[in-house]
Design an enzyme around this catalytic site. Structure first.
Site, mmCIF file in Angstrom:
data_model
loop_
_atom_site.group_PDB
_atom_site.id
_atom_site.type_symbol
_atom_site.label_atom_id
_atom_site.label_comp_id
_atom_site.label_asym_id
_atom_site.label_seq_id
_atom_site.Cartn_x
_atom_site.Cartn_y
_atom_site.Cartn_z
ATOM 1 N N GLY A 91 123.231 47.703 88.026
ATOM 2 C CA GLY A 91 123.210 46.854 89.218
ATOM 3 C C GLY A 91 124.031 45.592 89.042
ATOM 4 O O GLY A 91 124.885 45.503 88.152
ATOM 5 N N GLY A 92 123.767 44.623 89.885
ATOM 6 C CA GLY A 92 124.564 43.399 89.903
ATOM 7 C C GLY A 92 124.147 42.359 88.875
ATOM 8 O O GLY A 92 124.783 41.313 88.766
ATOM 9 N N SER A 125 110.627 72.728 88.184
ATOM 10 C CA SER A 125 110.973 72.007 89.423
ATOM 11 C C SER A 125 109.962 72.266 90.534
ATOM 12 O O SER A 125 109.405 71.319 91.121
ATOM 13 C CB SER A 125 112.380 72.412 89.883
ATOM 14 N N LYS A 165 121.945 80.802 88.725
ATOM 15 C CA LYS A 165 120.653 80.350 88.193
ATOM 16 C C LYS A 165 120.890 78.994 87.521
ATOM 17 O O LYS A 165 121.929 78.803 86.884
ATOM 18 C CB LYS A 165 120.140 81.332 87.144
ATOM 19 N N VAL A 166 119.935 78.124 87.634
ATOM 20 C CA VAL A 166 120.161 76.772 87.109
ATOM 21 C C VAL A 166 118.916 76.233 86.409
ATOM 22 O O VAL A 166 117.805 76.383 86.907
ATOM 23 C CB VAL A 166 120.570 75.816 88.266
HETATM 24 N N1 CAO Z 1 105.657 90.036 91.195
HETATM 25 C C1 CAO Z 1 106.744 90.789 91.018
HETATM 26 N N2 CAO Z 1 107.963 90.276 90.761
HETATM 27 C C2 CAO Z 1 108.057 88.941 90.689
HETATM 28 C C3 CAO Z 1 106.955 88.085 90.867
HETATM 29 C C4 CAO Z 1 105.698 88.685 91.138
HETATM 30 N N3 CAO Z 1 104.610 87.968 91.309
HETATM 31 N N4 CAO Z 1 107.374 86.806 90.723
HETATM 32 C C5 CAO Z 1 108.687 86.851 90.468
HETATM 33 N N5 CAO Z 1 109.115 88.140 90.445
HETATM 34 C C6 CAO Z 1 110.460 88.627 90.205
HETATM 35 C C7 CAO Z 1 111.473 88.103 91.177
HETATM 36 O O1 CAO Z 1 111.387 88.749 92.405
HETATM 37 C C8 CAO Z 1 112.769 88.400 90.418
HETATM 38 O O2 CAO Z 1 113.119 89.738 90.618
HETATM 39 P P1 CAO Z 1 114.628 90.234 90.961
HETATM 40 O O3 CAO Z 1 115.538 89.563 89.993
HETATM 41 O O4 CAO Z 1 114.560 91.717 90.763
HETATM 42 O O5 CAO Z 1 114.927 89.847 92.355
HETATM 43 C C9 CAO Z 1 112.361 88.248 88.960
HETATM 44 O O6 CAO Z 1 110.929 88.149 88.973
HETATM 45 C C10 CAO Z 1 112.942 87.076 88.221
HETATM 46 O O7 CAO Z 1 112.913 85.894 88.999
HETATM 47 P P2 CAO Z 1 113.956 84.734 88.697
HETATM 48 O O8 CAO Z 1 115.344 85.307 88.697
HETATM 49 O O9 CAO Z 1 113.698 83.606 89.599
HETATM 50 O O10 CAO Z 1 113.517 84.315 87.201
HETATM 51 P P3 CAO Z 1 114.440 84.070 85.911
HETATM 52 O O11 CAO Z 1 113.472 83.809 84.822
HETATM 53 O O12 CAO Z 1 115.413 85.159 85.677
HETATM 54 O O13 CAO Z 1 115.259 82.739 86.256
HETATM 55 C C11 CAO Z 1 115.463 80.415 86.874
HETATM 56 C C12 CAO Z 1 114.644 81.484 86.147
HETATM 57 C C13 CAO Z 1 114.683 79.127 86.832
HETATM 58 C C14 CAO Z 1 116.828 80.241 86.177
HETATM 59 C C15 CAO Z 1 115.689 80.853 88.341
HETATM 60 O O14 CAO Z 1 114.449 81.154 88.921
HETATM 61 C C16 CAO Z 1 116.389 79.815 89.181
HETATM 62 O O15 CAO Z 1 117.601 79.594 89.073
HETATM 63 N N6 CAO Z 1 115.636 79.138 90.085
HETATM 64 C C17 CAO Z 1 116.167 78.187 91.025
HETATM 65 C C18 CAO Z 1 116.516 76.890 90.361
HETATM 66 C C19 CAO Z 1 115.346 76.288 89.644
HETATM 67 O O16 CAO Z 1 114.294 76.052 90.176
HETATM 68 N N7 CAO Z 1 115.609 75.933 88.393
HETATM 69 C C20 CAO Z 1 114.696 75.093 87.659
HETATM 70 C C21 CAO Z 1 113.807 75.812 86.815
HETATM 71 S S1 CAO Z 1 112.956 74.631 85.829
HETATM 72 O O17 CAO Z 1 114.013 74.292 84.601
#
Ligand code: CAO
Length: 416
Positions: free
Chosen positions: A247-248, A18, A136-137
């Site tokens: 649509g229509g 995204s 998370k999404v």
């Molecule tokens: N250096 C150090 N840490 C970093 C970093 C960096 N450069 N970049 C990211 N991190 C860390 C974050 O701070 C986070 O740490 P904490 O959990 O300790 O706070 C960790 O990495 C994980 O980040 P995250 O939770 O965003 O990543 P995830 O893989 O667990 O989740 C996603 C992914 C997409 C589900 C989640 O980011 C989200 O819900 N985002 C918002 C919605 C979104 O954009 N979704 C669409 C994704 S595309 O399908």
């Protein structure tokens, strides 16, 4: 030639789909997009769905063109200092971390605003404020929560997600628009602001015709252009409408020659009222022209299934492209169901730069979707996605770091 966003610098703290969709667009419009990736690992999509071992995946390359990449451990105190310098130097920070992640890193809106009051902080989250704001999404969750899945598919089947990434790429587009509006407002106010695009809201925005239909259904109890009418009673919420037009002007997907073996030998056919006479003549049903049951769009509605079945008898006698040629001569709206193979090979999309061939030092040549938005004074040149940390030294050098300082950061694994 200068570009629309030349001179703007974007701190790209995005990952997966995204956020990267948004920052790729800004890069295509000429902004300097600096993608900050986790030291050693980078954006998780670099390694997902790989088709070539060791090469950045197509998933990553196709969402990160025209960007620079630096690695940085933003949880390390020295990494935080680098990030603070970047925040002071950039116009926009774009992020799509899980809710609260940026705050936990120490970069709350208040802190960023203190470092750079002009900075725009743009976020994608799954949900806006409410019961699910901490979730998370991913793509399909947004499609389900935004009204798309419940209204997609056939009436006798389960809810269905669509292949178009309306939750991820759709939200990225929304966010890009919000950023541009905030940049314009900054010209007047001199201040930055927060921009939020929740994925549920973006999907709902793209499904607004279904909220329109929900209210029509509640008022009248029936929607005569839906395939349920007149045989199946309606419930209290918008049903799935198969391939009926939203649509229509009633429309449907019809078989063409070869449909028995070719899964895409189909055409979308619209019975636009303005060309009804032509439709009757082209398919050889001139008796419909004088039949009161078929005389107006309203009287035709109970007969749509029969009308489309009759038109299909005609479309089945030719290929989708032959049908297109004939129907277009009479201005009858229609469209071939194109496979991804056909689209990839379509010369006109190559000519306009919507399908682009890019060369990558590790993976070689691949196809991507270029900028679908064409600006006459700001043409897009698609350049390959960066390797992980390819521009770390270049960017840190521009921020004023000396070679010794950069070497020290590397030794401490703050950068990789
Ligand atoms: N250096 C150090 N840490 C970093 C970093 C960096 N450069 N970049 C990211 N991190 C860390 C974050 O701070 C986070 O740490 P904490 O959990 O300790 O706070 C960790 O990495 C994980 O980040 P995250 O939770 O965003 O990543 P995830 O893989 O667990 O989740 C996603 C992914 C997409 C589900 C989640 O980011 C989200 O819900 N985002 C918002 C919605 C979104 O954009 N979704 C669409 C994704 S595309 O399908």
């Amino acid at each position: 030639m200068s570009k629309a966003l030349s001179g703007y610098r974007i701190l790209d703290f995005t990952h997966v789909q995204s956020g990267p969709t948004c920052t790729q667009l800004l890069a295509w419009f000429g902004a300097d997009v600096i993608k900050v990736e986790r030291a050693g690992e980078g954006d998780a999509t670099r390694g997902q769905l790989r088709d070539i071992p060791e090469a950045d995946s197509l998933y990553f390359t196709m969402l990160n063109h025209n960007k620079r990449s630096i690695t940085l451990d933003t949880k390390n105190p020295k990494g935080k200092q680098v990030l603070e310098t970047l925040i002071k130097e950039c116009d926009v920070l774009v992020e799509n971390f899980a809710p609260g992640a940026l705050d936990r890193m120490g970069f709350t809106w208040e802190r960023i605003n203190e470092l750079n009051p002009k900075m725009i902080v743009a976020s994608v989250k799954g949900f806006g404020p409410g019961p699910y704001e901490h979730c998370k999404v991913y793509e399909n969750v947004a499609q389900c929560a935004g009204g798309s899945a419940s209204t997609t598919g056939f009436d006798d089947g389960p809810p269905m997600v669509t292949g178009a990434q309306i939750g991820d790429s759709g939200t990225g587009l929304h966010l890009a628009l919000g950023i541009l509006a905030a940049l314009l407002q900054r010209h007047a106010t001199g201040r930055g602001q927060k921009v939020l695009a929740p994925m549920q809201d973006a999907v709902l925005n793209l499904c607004r015709v279904k909220l329109r239909d929900q209210q029509r259904l509640e008022r009248t109890g029936v929607m005569k252009e839906y395939p349920q009418y007149p045989d199946t009673p309606f419930g209290d919420s918008v049903p799935r409408a198969g391939n009926a037009s939203g649509g229509g002007q009633p429309g449907s997907i019809l078989k063409c020659k070869g449909w028995e073996t070719d899964p895409n030998a189909y055409i979308y056919f619209i019975t636009q009222g303005a060309v009804w006479d032509s439709i009757c003549k082209v398919i050889g049903k001139e008796e419909w022209l004088t039949d009161p049951e078929y005389a107006t769009p309203a009287t035709r509605l109970p007969h749509l299934k029969h009308i489309f079945a009759t038109v299909e008898e005609w479309t089945k006698t030719m290929t989708k492209f032959e049908a297109m040629d004939i129907l277009n001569k009479f201005d009858i709206p229609c469209g071939p169901i194109l496979s991804m193979k056909e689209i990839a090979e379509e010369p006109s999309l190559r000519e306009t730069g919507t399908i682009v061939e890019v060369d990558h030092p590790v993976r070689g040549k691949y196809l991507t979707v270029g900028n679908p938005i064409k600006l006459s004074d700001s043409p897009t040149d698609v350049t390959r996605s960066p390797l992980l940390g390819e521009h770390t030294e270049e960017v840190l050098g521009q921020l004023g770091y000396t070679a010794e300082q950069i070497a020290a950061l590397r030794a401490e694994r703050v950068i990789s």
